[in-house]
Design a protein around this motif. Structure first.
Motif, PDB file in Angstrom:
ATOM      1  N   ILE A   1     -68.495  26.872-118.913  1.00  0.00           N
ATOM      2  CA  ILE A   1     -68.873  27.348-120.300  1.00  0.00           C
ATOM      3  C   ILE A   1     -67.869  26.584-121.525  1.00  0.00           C
ATOM      4  O   ILE A   1     -67.982  26.797-122.497  1.00  0.00           O
ATOM      5  CB  ILE A   1     -68.656  28.694-120.454  1.00  0.00           C
ATOM      6  N   CYS A   2     -66.900  25.948-120.817  1.00  0.00           N
ATOM      7  CA  CYS A   2     -65.716  25.607-121.933  1.00  0.00           C
ATOM      8  C   CYS A   2     -65.871  24.255-122.577  1.00  0.00           C
ATOM      9  O   CYS A   2     -65.172  23.557-123.109  1.00  0.00           O
ATOM     10  CB  CYS A   2     -64.466  25.445-121.123  1.00  0.00           C
ATOM     11  N   GLY A   3     -67.400  23.478-122.224  1.00  0.00           N
ATOM     12  CA  GLY A   3     -67.833  22.468-122.920  1.00  0.00           C
ATOM     13  C   GLY A   3     -67.215  21.160-122.543  1.00  0.00           C
ATOM     14  O   GLY A   3     -67.402  20.121-123.055  1.00  0.00           O
ATOM     15  N   ILE A   4     -66.772  21.043-121.268  1.00  0.00           N
ATOM     16  CA  ILE A   4     -66.263  19.952-120.634  1.00  0.00           C
ATOM     17  C   ILE A   4     -67.382  19.163-119.525  1.00  0.00           C
ATOM     18  O   ILE A   4     -68.141  20.163-119.084  1.00  0.00           O
ATOM     19  CB  ILE A   4     -64.886  20.151-119.835  1.00  0.00           C
ATOM     20  N   PRO A   5     -67.367  18.088-119.485  1.00  0.00           N
ATOM     21  CA  PRO A   5     -68.261  17.480-118.328  1.00  0.00           C
ATOM     22  C   PRO A   5     -68.088  18.005-116.986  1.00  0.00           C
ATOM     23  O   PRO A   5     -66.782  18.172-116.743  1.00  0.00           O
ATOM     24  CB  PRO A   5     -68.266  16.002-118.610  1.00  0.00           C
ATOM     25  N   GLY A   6     -68.880  18.433-116.142  1.00  0.00           N
ATOM     26  CA  GLY A   6     -68.579  18.863-114.803  1.00  0.00           C
ATOM     27  C   GLY A   6     -69.903  19.621-114.268  1.00  0.00           C
ATOM     28  O   GLY A   6     -70.507  20.242-115.062  1.00  0.00           O
TER      29      GLY A   6
END
Length: 459
Positions: free
Chosen positions: A339-344
């Motif tokens: 949920i933190c907005g990083i790709p993965g």
């Protein structure tokens, strides 16, 4: 005098669109198209392999940093995730999250400009680099979902160069190639494309197929034994493992559905919470999630950092058993990373959570093989998360080279998927794909999205 013979009739001619003259097959233009398509597929495999190697090195860098200073994650993880989220938002928008929702959404987009906001060479490069940054900072993410978006972007570009058209099919082919190359599971790539990305099965069809196959298989095994048509030498699954099938299917399905519900609820809360003020500060959200990940990782002795592959492999090899708190801690760490907005992606972490659940259930069922219980738990939890039981079964079967466990794995996956849909009616990937589509439609129309679309969280 008229003849009584019927006139000779020529065989009916095929319609113009169905005929394939010889010069069409030998056309240099068509061969150029084929070569570009095949080359694109080969590039997907090459990129997937290099991405996998780079991901391993990124995790090793983090482990070295953690070994040098146990307190370093409290600085490295929050700042690294905040940086990755900022770059993903400002430099390569559309690269956030798993990548599978973007590929699914792109198949339903007609406007080329809108499609490029989801799949493009720039996004593919950014996706790879930022996923590596996340792994080097200890995020609980995987590389398999990003490989799907990268593969779809590459195949879309190859199709454009070749002038093939058929963009939905190219996206499907690229995503399937990405899964196959990421896991070294060619059959799983095909099943994933059919079941999850294309949704060629109706919502309940895959469950019906599994139940029918399992029921017929149980009767055959009861009457003839667990035999192979041409014979085999591998050991078969024991009948006493069937009680483990029910336990893993029940726990894995509820936990997988709970994870999906948690992920979607947290995403919606970040987007709309406090009147939308939280969603307007994504970098601070990533910073807070990174700090929480550092706390969870430190408390668990570093077990929750990274993809979780090593932990799952150690349990399957019988090297060690995971502590009871690993599964819930890894589940929470994966949700925070998602949920933190990083790709993965969530593929590998989900399989690792399943291994943790299997370690717990295996301890409660001493008469069952621990390795078998772990495999069942991996399938059931993964099927509960993605609600794609056929994909889950084929992936784990190919990854573990355990064909004799196929029937128990299918039953566990079918049970887990049914229970997961009771907990979380929406498939997590398709809910997020709907969110991307809602954003694109809102931008095109220049007006707010409808309430139903707005209720679906954006990753």
């Amino acid at each position: 005098m008229p003849s009584n013979r019927l006139p000779h009739r020529l065989p009916p001619r095929l319609p113009q669109g169905l005929r394939r003259p010889r010069h069409v097959w030998m056309s240099p233009r068509n061969w150029r198209r084929r070569l570009l398509f095949w080359s694109g597929a080969g590039v997907v495999g090459l990129v997937a392999v290099l991405f996998a190697r780079a991901a391993d090195y990124a995790q090793q860098l983090f482990r070295l940093a953690e070994a040098a200073s146990p307190w370093l994650p409290f600085l490295l993880t929050p700042l690294g995730l905040a940086f990755s989220a900022w770059v993903a938002l400002r430099v390569v928008p559309g690269s956030q999250g798993s990548g599978i929702p973007q590929a699914i959404a792109a198949r339903h987009v007609q406007d080329p400009a809108a499609k490029r906001r989801l799949l493009s060479p720039r996004i593919a490069v950014g996706k790879i680099l930022l996923t590596l940054v996340g792994l080097a900072c200890g995020a609980s993410i995987g590389r398999e979902g990003p490989t799907v978006q990268v593969g779809a972007s590459i195949m879309l570009m190859a199709g454009s160069l070749a002038g093939l058209g058929r963009e939905p099919g190219l996206i499907l082919a690229g995503g399937a190639a990405g899964v196959a190359a990421a896991f070294n599971t060619p059959l799983a790539g095909i099943v994933f494309a059919i079941e999850e990305m294309a949704r060629s099965f109706e919502r309940r069809t895959s469950g019906l197929v599994l139940v029918a196959v399992v029921a017929a298989g149980l009767v055959a095994v009861a009457l003839l034994g667990n035999y192979a048509y041409f014979g085999h030498t591998a050991a078969s699954a024991s009948w006493q493992d069937w009680k483990a099938v029910l336990a893993t299917g029940l726990v894995g399905g509820l936990a997988g559905g709970g994870f999906s519900s948690l992920l979607l609820w947290l995403s919606r809360w970040i987007r709309c919470g406090l009147g939308g003020r939280i969603g307007r500060h994504p970098v601070y959200v990533a910073l807070g999630c990174g700090l929480a990940l550092a706390v969870i990782g430190t408390v668990t002795g570093g077990l929750t950092f990274g993809t979780g592959y090593e932990q799952a492999r150690a349990v399957l090899d019988g090297v060690e058993t995971l502590p009871w708190y690993y599964a819930p801690a890894k589940l929470l760490a994966t949700a925070l990373s998602g949920i933190c907005g990083i790709p993965g992606g969530i593929f590998s972490p989900s399989l690792s959570v399943g291994a943790g659940i299997g370690s717990i259930i295996g301890g409660l069922l001493p008469d069952s093989s621990l390795e078998a219980v772990v495999l069942l738990s991996m399938v059931s939890y993964f099927a509960g998360v993605v609600q794609a039981p056929l994909t889950a079964v084929v992936i784990v079967t190919e990854m573990s080279a355990s064909p004799d466990m196929l029937l128990p794995l299918m039953l566990s996956a079918a049970l887990a998927t049914t229970l997961s849909r009771l907990v979380c009616p929406h498939s997590v990937y398709h809910a997020m794909a709907d969110a991307f589509l809602a954003v694109l439609r809102t931008d095109e129309a220049g007006k707010p999205a409808p309430p139903k679309a707005a209720a679906i969280p954006s990753p």
